[in-house]
Design a protein around this motif. Structure first.
Motif, PDB file in Angstrom:
ATOM      1  N   ASP A  25       0.865  -1.176   0.000  1.00  0.00           N
ATOM      2  CA  ASP A  25       0.000   0.000   0.000  1.00  0.00           C
ATOM      3  C   ASP A  25       0.897   1.219   0.000  1.00  0.00           C
ATOM      4  OD1 ASP A  25      -2.229   1.690   0.203  1.00  0.00           O
ATOM      5  OD2 ASP A  25      -2.130   1.687   2.387  1.00  0.00           O
ATOM      6  N   GLN A  26       0.708   2.115  -0.956  1.00  0.00           N
ATOM      7  CA  GLN A  26       1.558   3.299  -0.996  1.00  0.00           C
ATOM      8  C   GLN A  26       1.130   4.272   0.089  1.00  0.00           C
ATOM      9  OE1 GLN A  26       2.021   5.307  -4.768  1.00  0.00           O
ATOM     10  NE2 GLN A  26       3.392   6.854  -3.902  1.00  0.00           N
ATOM     11  N   THR A  27       1.981   4.412   1.082  1.00  0.00           N
ATOM     12  CA  THR A  27       1.691   5.287   2.216  1.00  0.00           C
ATOM     13  C   THR A  27       2.565   6.531   2.238  1.00  0.00           C
ATOM     14  OG1 THR A  27       3.224   4.009   3.593  1.00  0.00           O
ATOM     15  CG2 THR A  27       0.894   3.368   3.641  1.00  0.00           C
ATOM     16  N   LEU A  28       3.537   6.604   1.335  1.00  0.00           N
ATOM     17  CA  LEU A  28       4.435   7.755   1.274  1.00  0.00           C
ATOM     18  C   LEU A  28       4.243   8.498  -0.039  1.00  0.00           C
ATOM     19  CD1 LEU A  28       7.828   6.253   2.571  1.00  0.00           C
ATOM     20  CD2 LEU A  28       6.026   7.389   3.897  1.00  0.00           C
ATOM     21  N   PRO A  29       4.380   9.827  -0.025  1.00  0.00           N
ATOM     22  CA  PRO A  29       4.235  10.614  -1.253  1.00  0.00           C
ATOM     23  C   PRO A  29       5.532  10.639  -2.072  1.00  0.00           C
ATOM     24  CG  PRO A  29       4.607  12.085   0.588  1.00  0.00           C
ATOM     25  CD  PRO A  29       4.545  10.695   1.172  1.00  0.00           C
ATOM     26  N   PHE A  30       6.223   9.510  -2.112  1.00  0.00           N
ATOM     27  CA  PHE A  30       7.517   9.412  -2.763  1.00  0.00           C
ATOM     28  C   PHE A  30       7.461   8.443  -3.947  1.00  0.00           C
ATOM     29  CE2 PHE A  30       8.629  10.933   1.402  1.00  0.00           C
ATOM     30  CZ  PHE A  30       9.778  11.708   1.235  1.00  0.00           C
ATOM     31  N   VAL A  31       8.300   8.701  -4.942  1.00  0.00           N
ATOM     32  CA  VAL A  31       8.604   7.757  -6.009  1.00  0.00           C
ATOM     33  C   VAL A  31      10.120   7.696  -6.110  1.00  0.00           C
ATOM     34  CG1 VAL A  31       8.472   7.259  -8.479  1.00  0.00           C
ATOM     35  CG2 VAL A  31       6.499   8.268  -7.301  1.00  0.00           C
ATOM     36  N   PHE A  32      10.673   6.487  -6.090  1.00  0.00           N
ATOM     37  CA  PHE A  32      12.117   6.315  -6.230  1.00  0.00           C
ATOM     38  C   PHE A  32      12.420   5.744  -7.610  1.00  0.00           C
ATOM     39  CE2 PHE A  32      11.627   6.816  -1.768  1.00  0.00           C
ATOM     40  CZ  PHE A  32      12.844   7.294  -1.297  1.00  0.00           C
ATOM     41  N   CYS A  33      13.553   6.182  -8.155  1.00  0.00           N
ATOM     42  CA  CYS A  33      13.933   5.762  -9.506  1.00  0.00           C
ATOM     43  C   CYS A  33      15.436   5.496  -9.534  1.00  0.00           C
ATOM     44  CB  CYS A  33      13.570   6.865 -10.504  1.00  0.00           C
ATOM     45  SG  CYS A  33      14.024   6.514 -12.216  1.00  0.00           S
ATOM     46  N   ASP A  61      25.759   2.418 -12.472  1.00  0.00           N
ATOM     47  CA  ASP A  61      25.618   2.908 -11.096  1.00  0.00           C
ATOM     48  C   ASP A  61      25.561   1.664 -10.206  1.00  0.00           C
ATOM     49  OD1 ASP A  61      25.613   5.565 -11.724  1.00  0.00           O
ATOM     50  OD2 ASP A  61      23.486   5.893 -11.369  1.00  0.00           O
ATOM     51  N   LEU A  62      26.723   1.218  -9.796  1.00  0.00           N
ATOM     52  CA  LEU A  62      26.850  -0.095  -9.156  1.00  0.00           C
ATOM     53  C   LEU A  62      25.901  -0.270  -7.969  1.00  0.00           C
ATOM     54  CD1 LEU A  62      30.726  -0.566  -9.105  1.00  0.00           C
ATOM     55  CD2 LEU A  62      29.089  -1.721 -10.589  1.00  0.00           C
ATOM     56  N   PHE A  63      25.012  -1.255  -8.075  1.00  0.00           N
ATOM     57  CA  PHE A  63      24.184  -1.743  -6.965  1.00  0.00           C
ATOM     58  C   PHE A  63      23.299  -0.674  -6.328  1.00  0.00           C
ATOM     59  CE2 PHE A  63      28.356  -4.009  -6.856  1.00  0.00           C
ATOM     60  CZ  PHE A  63      27.930  -5.124  -7.543  1.00  0.00           C
ATOM     61  N   VAL A  64      23.052   0.416  -7.031  1.00  0.00           N
ATOM     62  CA  VAL A  64      22.172   1.448  -6.458  1.00  0.00           C
ATOM     63  C   VAL A  64      20.766   0.892  -6.249  1.00  0.00           C
ATOM     64  CG1 VAL A  64      21.025   3.641  -6.991  1.00  0.00           C
ATOM     65  CG2 VAL A  64      23.497   3.431  -7.236  1.00  0.00           C
ATOM     66  N   ASP A  65      20.332   0.011  -7.154  1.00  0.00           N
ATOM     67  CA  ASP A  65      19.012  -0.594  -6.973  1.00  0.00           C
ATOM     68  C   ASP A  65      18.939  -1.409  -5.688  1.00  0.00           C
ATOM     69  OD1 ASP A  65      20.869  -2.352  -8.097  1.00  0.00           O
ATOM     70  OD2 ASP A  65      19.354  -3.505  -9.169  1.00  0.00           O
ATOM     71  N   GLN A  66      20.051  -2.024  -5.289  1.00  0.00           N
ATOM     72  CA  GLN A  66      20.073  -2.808  -4.057  1.00  0.00           C
ATOM     73  C   GLN A  66      20.208  -1.914  -2.824  1.00  0.00           C
ATOM     74  OE1 GLN A  66      23.053  -5.888  -4.399  1.00  0.00           O
ATOM     75  NE2 GLN A  66      22.251  -6.598  -6.364  1.00  0.00           N
ATOM     76  N   LEU A  67      20.897  -0.800  -2.960  1.00  0.00           N
ATOM     77  CA  LEU A  67      21.013   0.128  -1.834  1.00  0.00           C
ATOM     78  C   LEU A  67      19.648   0.684  -1.416  1.00  0.00           C
ATOM     79  CD1 LEU A  67      24.195   2.193  -2.790  1.00  0.00           C
ATOM     80  CD2 LEU A  67      23.950   0.710  -0.782  1.00  0.00           C
ATOM     81  N   PHE A  68      18.768   0.847  -2.388  1.00  0.00           N
ATOM     82  CA  PHE A  68      17.453   1.435  -2.106  1.00  0.00           C
ATOM     83  C   PHE A  68      16.320   0.416  -2.201  1.00  0.00           C
ATOM     84  CE2 PHE A  68      19.916   5.219  -3.128  1.00  0.00           C
ATOM     85  CZ  PHE A  68      19.416   6.174  -2.266  1.00  0.00           C
ATOM     86  N   ASP A  69      16.629  -0.863  -2.166  1.00  0.00           N
ATOM     87  CA  ASP A  69      15.574  -1.863  -2.385  1.00  0.00           C
ATOM     88  C   ASP A  69      14.585  -1.961  -1.230  1.00  0.00           C
ATOM     89  OD1 ASP A  69      17.018  -3.216  -0.437  1.00  0.00           O
ATOM     90  OD2 ASP A  69      17.576  -4.903  -1.710  1.00  0.00           O
ATOM     91  N   PHE A  70      14.827  -1.237  -0.146  1.00  0.00           N
ATOM     92  CA  PHE A  70      13.929  -1.253   1.010  1.00  0.00           C
ATOM     93  C   PHE A  70      12.731  -0.318   0.844  1.00  0.00           C
ATOM     94  CE2 PHE A  70      17.266   1.896   1.642  1.00  0.00           C
ATOM     95  CZ  PHE A  70      16.518   3.034   1.884  1.00  0.00           C
ATOM     96  N   VAL A  71      12.751   0.578  -0.151  1.00  0.00           N
ATOM     97  CA  VAL A  71      11.732   1.631  -0.175  1.00  0.00           C
ATOM     98  C   VAL A  71      10.304   1.102  -0.379  1.00  0.00           C
ATOM     99  CG1 VAL A  71      13.338   3.479  -0.768  1.00  0.00           C
ATOM    100  CG2 VAL A  71      12.191   2.218  -2.593  1.00  0.00           C
ATOM    101  N   PRO A  72      10.079   0.018  -1.154  1.00  0.00           N
ATOM    102  CA  PRO A  72       8.691  -0.469  -1.223  1.00  0.00           C
ATOM    103  C   PRO A  72       8.148  -0.908   0.134  1.00  0.00           C
ATOM    104  CG  PRO A  72       9.957  -1.303  -3.073  1.00  0.00           C
ATOM    105  CD  PRO A  72      10.937  -0.674  -2.135  1.00  0.00           C
ATOM    106  N   ALA A  73       9.007  -1.480   0.977  1.00  0.00           N
ATOM    107  CA  ALA A  73       8.551  -1.898   2.313  1.00  0.00           C
ATOM    108  C   ALA A  73       8.186  -0.703   3.179  1.00  0.00           C
ATOM    109  CB  ALA A  73       9.644  -2.726   2.999  1.00  0.00           C
ATOM    110  N   LEU A  74       8.736   0.466   2.873  1.00  0.00           N
ATOM    111  CA  LEU A  74       8.397   1.676   3.613  1.00  0.00           C
ATOM    112  C   LEU A  74       7.140   2.350   3.074  1.00  0.00           C
ATOM    113  CD1 LEU A  74      11.904   3.322   4.187  1.00  0.00           C
ATOM    114  CD2 LEU A  74      10.566   1.939   5.778  1.00  0.00           C
ATOM    115  N   PRO A  77       6.759   3.355  -4.252  1.00  0.00           N
ATOM    116  CA  PRO A  77       7.123   2.566  -5.428  1.00  0.00           C
ATOM    117  C   PRO A  77       8.556   2.846  -5.864  1.00  0.00           C
ATOM    118  CG  PRO A  77       5.764   4.421  -6.081  1.00  0.00           C
ATOM    119  CD  PRO A  77       5.812   4.441  -4.582  1.00  0.00           C
ATOM    120  N   PHE A  78       9.143   1.859  -6.541  1.00  0.00           N
ATOM    121  CA  PHE A  78      10.538   1.939  -6.977  1.00  0.00           C
ATOM    122  C   PHE A  78      10.620   1.475  -8.429  1.00  0.00           C
ATOM    123  CE2 PHE A  78      15.115   0.328  -5.861  1.00  0.00           C
ATOM    124  CZ  PHE A  78      15.660   1.461  -6.451  1.00  0.00           C
ATOM    125  N   LEU A  79      11.054   2.364  -9.303  1.00  0.00           N
ATOM    126  CA  LEU A  79      11.248   2.053 -10.719  1.00  0.00           C
ATOM    127  C   LEU A  79      12.738   1.885 -10.964  1.00  0.00           C
ATOM    128  CD1 LEU A  79      10.322   1.864 -13.713  1.00  0.00           C
ATOM    129  CD2 LEU A  79      10.476   4.372 -13.782  1.00  0.00           C
TER     130      LEU A  79
END
Length: 302
Positions: A25-33, A61-74, A77-79
């Motif tokens: 459920d999107q509870t934050l007004p954020f979009v990560f890319c 951009d080495l492993f940036v997707d893994q550095l921020f992979d927690f954002v959906p749990a917060l 959405p993450f594109l």
């Protein structure tokens, strides 16, 4: 969100060009890319390139997707791109192309005169980060359709849809565009190097208070933080950052030395600590934004 995601063939089989990781459920007004962390290399691209498997990876951009992979749990959405930046750079205008790279004349609408094209880093790049030429021969014009038309536009359609959905739901949206920079990034006064660079297109792409929140929080964690120098944000930050419409775009560049062995393309012991700090950053940033938003709503109701 229904988005048709194109795919391409790699040595391991078919791969989606990008991925949208949605929260329950999107509870934050954020979009990560994360547009530059893709590391699935199309088989045809490998055959076209003159570079070896390590050299061709130098633009990632080495492993940036893994550095921020927690954002959906917060709750955001993450594109993230699966295609590599050396193949296609979605942080450019759609048709920033070098005429010298192709075996025929380019359409009139192509922007062949940009600084980024001159530097070899257009929408279809000519070089990787170490200024090595990617191709030994000219590309057929069909590569423009296969890359720009088939992947670039769907990627941006997905990003725009996520931003607009968020803006409609919360009344505003904050896009966080996630990147990494080489450890050889330009020196700061006194011989220091930045750990993080926060970009807002020189104050035009996001509310000043949001940028201050991010820079101060990172600084309080002990990171050396600069704003807009040497990276102010690329096409994505410039294109989507419209504060007057309630859409704010902030680019974050992270020094790869903090978390990865750049030569070996492997994370090192600093990866976990940095990821925890980024989790703390996003959590605190979201809390501060929510506090401010609730305050505005309360004031408006009086």
């Amino acid at each position: 969100m229904q988005t048709a995601i194109p795919s391409f063939e790699t040595a391991a089989g078919a791969c989606p060009a990008f991925e949208i990781v949605e929260p329950t459920d999107q509870t934050l007004p954020f979009v990560f890319c994360s547009p530059h962390s893709g590391r699935a290399y199309p088989s045809r691209f490998i055959a076209q390139s003159r570079l070896g498997p390590d050299a061709i990876r130098r633009s990632e951009d080495l492993f940036v997707d893994q550095l921020f992979d927690f954002v959906p749990a917060l709750g955001a959405p993450f594109l993230l791109a699966r295609f590599p930046r050396a193949y296609l750079d979605v942080n450019r205008e759609p048709y920033e192309l070098d005429p010298g790279m192709f075996d025929g004349p380019l359409p009139d609408f192509v922007n062949a005169a940009s600084v980024r094209v001159a530097g070899g880093l257009g929408t279809i790049p000519r070089i990787v980060a170490e200024r090595e030429e990617i191709y030994g021969t000219k590309l057929p014009l069909t590569e423009i359709t296969d890359r720009v038309d088939a992947i670039y536009f769907p990627f941006h359609e997905a990003l725009e849809a996520l931003i607009e959905r968020t803006r409609r739901r919360f009344g505003f949206a904050i896009l966080v565009d996630c990147h990494s920079m080489p450890s050889s990034v330009r020196l700061l006064p006194g011989g220091r190097r930045a750990d993080m660079v926060v970009g807002d297109r020189f104050g035009t792409s996001a509310l000043h208070a949001y940028v201050v929140m991010v820079t101060q929080r990172l600084g309080a964690m002990g990171y050396e933080v600069t704003r807009n120098k040497p990276y102010a944000g690329g096409f994505i930050t410039e294109r989507y950052g419209r504060p007057r419409r309630g859409v704010h775009a902030i680019q974050i560049e992270i020094n790869r030395a903090l978390y990865a062995d750049e030569a070996a393309f492997l994370p090192h012991d600093g990866f976990g600590a940095l990821r925890r700090d980024l989790w703390s950053l996003v959590t605190c940033f979201a809390d501060e934004v929510e506090t401010g938003w609730r305050g505005e709503m309360a004031a408006a109701a009086e």
